[in-house]
Write an enzyme that holds these catalytic residues in place. Structure first.
Site, mmCIF file in Angstrom:
data_model
loop_
_atom_site.group_PDB
_atom_site.id
_atom_site.type_symbol
_atom_site.label_atom_id
_atom_site.label_comp_id
_atom_site.label_asym_id
_atom_site.label_seq_id
_atom_site.Cartn_x
_atom_site.Cartn_y
_atom_site.Cartn_z
ATOM 1 N N ASP A 22 19.537 90.600 -6.814
ATOM 2 C CA ASP A 22 19.631 89.175 -6.507
ATOM 3 C C ASP A 22 20.994 88.835 -5.908
ATOM 4 O O ASP A 22 21.960 89.580 -6.059
ATOM 5 C CB ASP A 22 19.397 88.343 -7.772
ATOM 6 C CG ASP A 22 20.470 88.577 -8.824
ATOM 7 O OD1 ASP A 22 20.907 89.729 -8.971
ATOM 8 O OD2 ASP A 22 20.880 87.607 -9.490
ATOM 9 N N GLU A 23 21.064 87.695 -5.252
ATOM 10 C CA GLU A 23 22.312 87.102 -4.764
ATOM 11 C C GLU A 23 23.194 88.102 -4.007
ATOM 12 O O GLU A 23 24.415 88.079 -4.106
ATOM 13 C CB GLU A 23 23.086 86.476 -5.929
ATOM 14 C CG GLU A 23 22.321 85.318 -6.558
ATOM 15 C CD GLU A 23 22.999 84.745 -7.779
ATOM 16 O OE1 GLU A 23 22.896 83.527 -8.000
ATOM 17 O OE2 GLU A 23 23.628 85.520 -8.539
#
Length: 531
Positions: free
Chosen positions: A336-337
């Site tokens: 993620d991210e």
């Protein structure tokens, strides 16, 4: 509290003070007989059982009660139950492998699945029957909640110890009922993790997802890359001392979780959320320069160097060493991210890394951004979006689900336990909004994500990120009372889902948490018992 009765002046004059005391004492005893203790109804437990049919006389645990559990795993569950009951009841409660009556734990064929059970209670005893030891263990958690809350105390209590008569038949709705603990932003000791495991087990949670690496700290020893733990693990958010688990300590967490029938799912987040690793080894950076350690809470600024072959040597070593320590089926690779990783590089990275996980016998899990690449066959995606997430993002995840990727649902504005309850909550963050108890409970995992087939939903998981969480007390006030609701979403049939009924059952858990020493948030949405 003792009830005091006032005598009339005429009695006082006729009998004198000595007789008055005697008469008043006798009157006090006869005037207000203590009400009979009523056992907890079978349908009062959390998570709600699939069916609960009351009937017949209750069973009373006494000094003569035996726990009859056979041998092997069943006996270990019996010993676990005895360890819970002995301090508060004061009874010996011997665990035996023969006889009738008392509390019986039976393994037998039947329609229980891997985790279901049947609990039968009547005047002569309580019998918990399951196909697998996990089912016996979950049945024991139900039995605990059918007993008075004082059964959880570590000193002798007066009782009585009654279990309502009738039958519970119970199997979980979903196979994945998880909780994630971020030990990277702040480090938690083995004992603190064990304490949380025991709290998770009470509500039939069966997965413990450990977020073992992030920008702020690397928390597990890797022999082939020792600086990861010794240097990368030497700090945490706010600049504290951090820490890491030795391999033996990690194995002890895995062992303890297994004894409570929780499977540990290790996560090494990559290619982003990797500053602790990048700071530990300069060669993992594209420019060959190690950045400083990081103790803030920003996200999205770090990335492994996708174009360097040493990156994949690093990944192979880390996955291999952690997989060797982890008997469970899964390995979480984060994903993620990764805002500092170009999309083409992200896809390339995931194409290289997912086969490494398979090589060491594990199934890939990634945060739902994995669906922006090509999830491996059998991979699971963990969805952490919010109600207001873009339609395109939701559609991409739903399409992956239709193509065979299983989904774990962790919507941040529903089940992120680090979100503040309201604007006055001293701990936690609020980027996903405020998440009160009703909001965390009042949604249906089976119908949450438009276009995702119900068959793709593996279950739910409640993450607890720890930017502001530093100790067990902080964990508890953020997890309770929201965690039991997430557990119920994972376990109980959709037909039992009703906030008005649930909040009453939840309120009855308060005295149990008090007895266990769990500090919890007294949400105004829940009708807690007075006192």
């Amino acid at each position: 509290m003792t009830r005091h009765h006032r005598s009339t002046p005429r009695i006082t004059r006729l009998l004198g003070s000595l007789l008055l005391v005697a008469a008043a004492g006798a009157f006090s005893v006869g005037a207000a007989p203590a009400p009979k203790a009523a056992p907890t109804p079978l349908d009062r437990v959390v998570p709600a059982p699939a069916t609960a049919e009351p009937g017949g006389s209750p069973y009373r645990i006494t000094a003569g009660t035996h726990i009859r559990a056979g041998s092997g795993e069943a006996r270990r569950v019996g010993e676990y139950l005895a360890d819970i009951l002995r301090p508060s009841t004061g009874y010996r409660l011997p665990v035996t492998d023969s006889g009738s009556g008392g509390i019986q734990l039976r393994l037998a064929k039947g329609p229980f699945g891997e985790e279901g059970y049947r609990l039968d209670s009547g005047r002569s005893g309580v019998t918990i029957t399951a196909r697998e030891p996990a089912g016996l263990f979950h049945g024991v958690q139900t039995l605990r909640q059918l007993l008075p809350a004082a059964v959880e105390k570590d000193s002798e209590q007066p009782g009585p110890w009654l279990v309502a008569g009738g039958t519970i038949r119970d199997t979980p709705r979903f196979g994945w009922r998880g909780a994630m603990l971020d030990v990277s932003r702040h480090f938690f000791t083995v004992d603190e993790v064990k304490r949380y495991i025991d709290q998770l087990a009470l509500y039939k949670i069966n997965k413990l997802h450990l977020h073992l690496s992030d920008d702020q700290g690397w928390r597990i020893a890797i022999d082939s890359w020792p600086n990861l733990a010794t240097y990368g693990g030497s700090t945490e958010v706010g600049g504290g001392p951090g820490g890491h688990y030795t391999k033996d300590e990690y194995k002890e967490i895995v062992r303890y979780a297994s004894s409570r029938f929780l499977e540990v799912v290790p996560e090494i987040d990559m290619p982003g959320h990797t500053n602790a690793a990048l700071a530990s080894y300069a060669e993992l950076n594209c420019d060959g320069v190690a950045p400083p350690l990081y103790t803030g809470i920003r996200v999205g600024f770090s990335s492994l160097c996708v174009g360097k072959e040493v990156t994949y040597d690093f990944v192979d070593d880390v996955v291999r060493e952690i997989a060797e320590l982890t008997p469970g089926r899964y390995f979480h690779i984060g994903g993620d991210e990764a805002h500092s990783t170009p999309h083409a590089d992200y896809v390339k990275f995931m194409d290289r890394v997912q086969p490494v996980v398979a090589k060491y016998g594990k199934t890939v899990i990634g945060w739902h951004q994995l669906t922006g690449a090509t999830p491996a066959k059998g991979a699971l995606a963990q969805y952490w979006g919010v109600d207001a997430s873009s339609a395109a993002e939701k559609a991409r995840v739903a399409e992956a689900a239709r193509n065979g990727t299983g989904l774990i649902l962790s919507p941040a504005d529903r089940v992120y336990l680090d979100m503040k309850y309201d604007r006055n909550t001293p701990l936690g963050l609020s980027w996903a909004g405020y998440v009160e108890v009703q909001r965390s409970y009042d949604w249906d995992p089976g119908a949450y994500l438009p276009g995702a087939p119900a068959s793709a939903i593996r279950g739910v998981e409640a993450p607890l990120w720890t930017e502001t969480i530093e100790n067990s007390g902080h964990i508890e006030v953020m997890a309770f009372p929201r965690l039991p609701g997430v557990a119920e979403l994972g376990w109980s049939p959709a037909a039992t889902h009703d906030w008005e009924a649930y909040k009453v059952r939840l309120a009855a858990q308060g005295p149990r948490w008090d007895a266990l020493g769990i500090g919890y948030h007294r949400s105004p949405q829940v009708p807690w018992p007075a006192g």
